[in-house]
Motif scaffolding. Structure first.
Motif, PDB file in Angstrom:
ATOM      1  N   SER B 223     -12.175  36.917  22.406  1.00 50.71           N
ATOM      2  CA  SER B 223     -12.319  37.887  23.502  1.00 50.71           C
ATOM      3  C   SER B 223     -13.519  37.574  24.396  1.00 50.71           C
ATOM      4  CB  SER B 223     -12.483  39.295  22.919  1.00 50.71           C
ATOM      5  OG  SER B 223     -11.407  39.613  22.074  1.00 50.71           O
ATOM      6  N   SER B 224     -13.458  38.082  25.615  1.00 55.91           N
ATOM      7  CA  SER B 224     -14.467  37.788  26.632  1.00 55.91           C
ATOM      8  C   SER B 224     -15.821  38.442  26.326  1.00 55.91           C
ATOM      9  CB  SER B 224     -13.957  38.291  27.991  1.00 55.91           C
ATOM     10  OG  SER B 224     -15.030  38.507  28.869  1.00 55.91           O
ATOM     11  N   PRO B 225     -16.880  37.632  26.162  1.00 58.16           N
ATOM     12  CA  PRO B 225     -18.232  38.184  25.949  1.00 58.16           C
ATOM     13  C   PRO B 225     -18.678  39.054  27.128  1.00 58.16           C
ATOM     14  CG  PRO B 225     -18.193  35.829  25.467  1.00 58.16           C
ATOM     15  CD  PRO B 225     -16.882  36.155  26.099  1.00 58.16           C
ATOM     16  N   GLN B 226     -18.332  38.651  28.346  1.00 58.57           N
ATOM     17  CA  GLN B 226     -18.747  39.393  29.542  1.00 58.57           C
ATOM     18  C   GLN B 226     -18.121  40.777  29.584  1.00 58.57           C
ATOM     19  OE1 GLN B 226     -17.958  36.114  29.546  1.00 58.57           O
ATOM     20  NE2 GLN B 226     -20.107  35.525  29.800  1.00 58.57           N
ATOM     21  N   TRP B 228     -17.121  42.396  26.618  1.00 61.73           N
ATOM     22  CA  TRP B 228     -17.468  43.162  25.410  1.00 61.73           C
ATOM     23  C   TRP B 228     -18.939  43.502  25.270  1.00 61.73           C
ATOM     24  CZ3 TRP B 228     -14.468  46.121  22.597  1.00 61.73           C
ATOM     25  CH2 TRP B 228     -13.097  45.950  22.765  1.00 61.73           C
TER      26      TRP B 228
END
Lengths: 285, 285
Positions: B223-226, B228
């Motif tokens: 999943s996208s760190p930006q 989450w």
């Protein structure tokens, strides 16, 4: 040729179902202490006949020991005691170090082949068996040089025939890797299930709010405790180390969240993203 | 009618794709700071035209704010400042407490509807959008009594039209539950990915030995760190509590394994098995 399946569950049952498709004239006999499992295995056509262990060992060319790992370590010496010369025994246990040690102590070690098919689902028992489970998956054979050439060839041939990809490995190496890429996943899932169930006494909230991400992460929490407790026990040093590493990462993540340290959170997640490359490798195989 | 999608990613894009199938004459305009996202959104037919935020707000009857949650809290007051009377703004943020607080402080609060569609995948961006993502899934609307009746009806209607099941909830309640049934899953998965990558520098071992159970548990680590990092930050108190609870269970599990306490291991896993009942409830929905 007669093959015995000792422990007619998910793995043993799925192996029989895929092998009998390739060899329609092969006869399969089942050994299982559960009467329900016996009936399901017969009704589903996994085996043609139920026998006692002693009877099965007298007739079967190849014996598949596919019980939980605690039963494997108990049954393995008894089976080798009774197995006629020239016959083969394979196990399907998820741990290999202790099982191979037990086998090494037996004078008939060469008739044993230590096998771990890398496949499973969160369901167990012969009712959960299906012929598509094993084909295309990896399978590990440990200490192959300790098996008689004929026994090893028989095991190799049948595993390849049902479409499995064979890798050879030392038991120590096997158990170490498995702690990280399988056993730890199960513990993380069991603990996640527990945490959510403990908190969310109002189940409706879970129904309404959980998404597919939650289902996927917690799916393994449905796995059989009777199967997994002995695996964690037999591989406890590696599992404990893997679990300790995991807890450390979670604690660092918690500190980053608590201290509003977004750069560290972002860094953790970006590094974890790299698993995507590996997952696509697994899916492509 | 014109609808603007502000942040043309997985959720905003999937919403547009499913809604335009029901309303072929509706026009969709996209607002996105990424030129690549703009091009993909146009090429994929998610939107008909790209506009600046200011332009979009002048023409759209309904505006969907579907950016990461940190951008939502920044953009929300700006959008409400500029939104013409009678028009509606919905957000799609995964947190609700802070977003609703920001909205409450604005004189045009009644034109805002706080929405969270309970759906997603580990992929992000307009390229990952698909029209089947939202239909059949749950959606939470928070503080509905603070929205103007017309604005709420418009939101309700379109969400039902694409087949979503609406639930109403307080923002505080939403964020607490989400910490357990969604945010925690993501952290457990990110940390699992990190733990395995750290240990298994030899990637071939992971390829050869990881099974479908591993893939399923670690999938969310993509999943996208930006996306989450701001979610964990905005919901940090609940997430920190959930994560603390999770770490406690893992530590107890580790003690049980280290001390060969099989009854406790079995008890943990049997309790966790109960999640199966809940998962089948989710799947049946």
């Amino acid at each position: 040729m007669i093959i015995s399946i000792i422990g007619v569950g998910l793995l043993g049952g799925s192996f029989a179902l895929s092998l009998r498709e390739k060899y329609p004239n092969m006869k399969f006999v089942g050994v299982d202490q559960s009467v329900v499992n016996q009936k399901i295995a017969l009704a589903k056509g996994i085996v043609d006949e139920i026998m006692t262990l002693e009877e099965a060992l007298q007739v079967a060319e190849l014996n598949i020991l596919a019980t939980p790992v605690d039963a494997i370590t108990l049954l393995l010496p008894k089976i080798l005691d009774q197995i006629p010369e020239g016959r083969t025994l394979m196990d399907f246990g998820s741990t290999k170090e202790l099982i191979c040690k037990v086998a090494d102590a037996h004078p008939k070690r060469t008739q044993f082949v230590a096998v771990h098919p890398m496949a499973g689902t969160e369901n167990s028992g012969p009712g959960a068996a299906f012929k598509e489970l094993l084909p295309g998956k990896n399978v590990i054979i440990c200490d192959k040089e300790k098996s008689d050439t004929d026994c090893l060839t028989l095991a190799d041939t049948f595993l390849r025939d049902i479409g499995m990809k064979i890798h050879y490995m030392k038991p120590v190496e096997h158990d170490l890797h498995l702690a990280y890429v399988s056993h730890l996943s199960h513990i993380s899932s069991f603990a996640l299930g527990l945490t959510v169930l403990e908190k969310e006494r109002d189940e409706k909230a879970i129904f309404d709010m959980a998404s597919t991400g939650f289902s996927s992460t917690v799916r393994l929490a449905k796995s059989s405790p009777q199967m997994w407790a002995p695996i964690f026990d037999q591989n406890k040093q590696n599992v404990s180390k893997a679990l300790g590493d995991y807890i450390e990462f979670l604690k660092k993540f918690k500190v980053a969240i608590d201290s509003e340290d977004l750069p560290t959170s972002l860094d953790f997640m970006s590094k974890a993203n790299d698993i995507g490359r590996i997952l696509s490798g697994i899916e492509k195989k």
